[in-house]
Design an enzyme around this catalytic site. Structure first.
Site, short mmCIF file in Angstrom:
data_model
loop_
_atom_site.label_atom_id
_atom_site.label_comp_id
_atom_site.label_asym_id
_atom_site.label_seq_id
_atom_site.Cartn_x
_atom_site.Cartn_y
_atom_site.Cartn_z
N GLY A 156 0.31 -0.80 -0.41
CA GLY A 156 0.04 -0.16 0.21
C GLY A 156 1.05 1.45 -0.28
O GLY A 156 0.61 1.54 0.40
N GLY A 177 -0.61 5.52 -0.86
CA GLY A 177 -1.64 5.71 -1.19
C GLY A 177 -1.26 6.80 0.52
O GLY A 177 0.21 7.48 -0.11
N GLN A 178 -2.48 7.39 0.93
CA GLN A 178 -1.44 8.42 1.59
C GLN A 178 -0.87 8.77 2.47
O GLN A 178 0.60 9.44 2.71
CB GLN A 178 -2.84 9.43 2.34
N TYR A 182 -15.12 0.72 9.30
CA TYR A 182 -13.81 0.41 9.02
C TYR A 182 -13.75 0.07 10.89
O TYR A 182 -12.51 -0.57 10.58
CB TYR A 182 -13.92 2.12 8.50
N LYS A 216 -10.60 -2.04 12.25
CA LYS A 216 -9.61 -2.19 12.66
C LYS A 216 -9.28 -2.50 14.41
O LYS A 216 -8.97 -2.75 14.84
CB LYS A 216 -9.57 -0.59 13.22
N ILE A 260 -4.94 12.24 9.42
CA ILE A 260 -3.57 13.15 8.98
C ILE A 260 -2.81 13.75 7.89
O ILE A 260 -4.17 13.86 6.68
CB ILE A 260 -2.12 11.54 8.09
C1 AKB Z 1 -10.64 7.96 8.40
O1 AKB Z 1 -10.87 9.14 8.37
O2 AKB Z 1 -11.57 7.26 7.44
C2 AKB Z 1 -9.35 8.48 8.51
C3 AKB Z 1 -8.80 7.61 9.53
C4 AKB Z 1 -8.92 8.74 10.94
O3 AKB Z 1 -8.41 6.33 9.84
N1 AKB Z 1 -8.61 9.32 8.38
#
Ligand code: AKB
Length: 316
Positions: A9, A12-13, A143, A147, A173
């Site tokens: 990856g 990516g950013q 998400y 995580k 970030i």
């Molecule tokens: C998002 O906004 O999904 C990410 C994060 C805070 O993990 N930048």
């Protein structure tokens, strides 16, 4: 042949700047970049690049063997907004890529792993201000669920198989080299581009939505320092804070450089995601264990973003 590090990856950013920094510190030849698609010219021209699907364990192993890889930074992930649209794909990418890398470490093909967690592991029931390292984690997003599950698997692989896997709960970030994609905190990057291009930004979050944030240079320093440290007490994921701000505060900072800048608000579904995340983070364990500290405050990052994104200023 010397051992090498693989970034999965890498385009990516965070992956882009992490790869470039690791190449600058450890030598271009020792850092292998990989992603499902090619990245910036700077990244592609500074060292070896391999096309790699992070969900394909055999393909990862092939590259590990080919380049004598010893450490892996697994940066491939689907972020919060996109994951709400494609829950199955998000679970597949975010979980299976982690399983593959953890299993490759368990099978002794590699000796150390970095895997990014996120403030998304927290939820509506978490204390919002100065969120502790250990607290209630009941995420309400796809998400965040991936995580949190990932954190538990890292802990499990460390305890049962002695896998050295290290992690950080990244906040939003902010960076200028590579755009973020599909996150809730992306507004804090987009606002700079729109301010410079059009003097105007329509924000999808309310003006007083505080979120923890970090400038890219600090995030990269945290990541590399954690991987280099021999004083780790946490193989799940470290809280790291830095700064916290809301859209109104960042707009006020931008106005100091671009007085014509105007922000307006058109709040959408992303507000609910932001509302479930902390306002600010207690990162005292990272500060104690491996001397984490941040350099950039809201003023310094605003100045640096505008300097780097404004072409005419680059030559001054
Ligand atoms: C998002 O906004 O999904 C990410 C994060 C805070 O993990 N930048």
């Amino acid at each position: 042949m010397n051992s090498t590090t693989l970034i999965i990856g890498a385009c990516g950013q965070i992956g882009t700047e992490l790869t470039l920094k690791l190449r600058a510190v450890f030598g271009n030849e020792s850092i292998i970049a990989s992603d499902i698609k090619e990245g910036s010219d700077e990244l592609m021209n500074s060292g070896v690049f391999e096309i790699l699907d992070a969900t394909n364990k055999e393909a990862i192993l092939k590259i590990i063997k080919k380049h004598h890889v010893d450490k892996v930074y697994l940066m491939a992930a689907m972020l919060s907004v996109t994951a709400e649209k494609y829950p199955d794909k998000a679970w597949d990418l975010n979980m299976n890529s982690l399983f593959h890398v953890l299993n490759l470490a368990k099978e002794k093909h590699i000796s150390k792993v970095f895997w990014p967690s996120s403030i998304a592991v927290f939820g509506n029931t978490t204390p919002r201000i100065n969120t502790p390292q250990e607290t209630i984690t009941e995420p309400s997003t796809v998400y965040g669920i991936s995580k949190l599950a990932g954190e538990r698997w890292c802990d499990y692989y460390y305890n049962h198989f002695n896998v050295d896997v290290r992690s950080i709960r990244y906040p939003g970030i902010i960076s200028w080299k590579t755009l973020p994609g599909g996150g809730t905190t992306d507004y804090a990057v987009d606002i700079f581009h729109k301010a410079i291009e059009t003097n105007n930004y329509t924000c999808f979050l309310k003006e007083d939505t505080n979120l923890p944030m970090l400038y890219m240079e600090d995030a990269i320093k945290a990541t590399i320092d954690l991987m280099q440290s021999d004083k780790i007490n946490n193989y799940t994921a470290y809280n790291i804070g830095g700064i916290s701000f809301n859209p109104m505060q960042i707009a006020t900072e931008i106005k100091k450089h671009i007085p014509e800048f105007k922000i307006n608000y058109h709040v959408d579904f992303r507000q609910e995601i932001a509302d479930s995340w902390p306002d600010s983070i207690d990162d005292s364990q990272a500060r104690e264990d491996w001397n984490w500290f941040h350099k950039y405050d809201i003023e310094a990052l605003t100045k640096d973003m505008i300097k780097n994104l404004t072409p005419s200023l680059e030559t001054i």
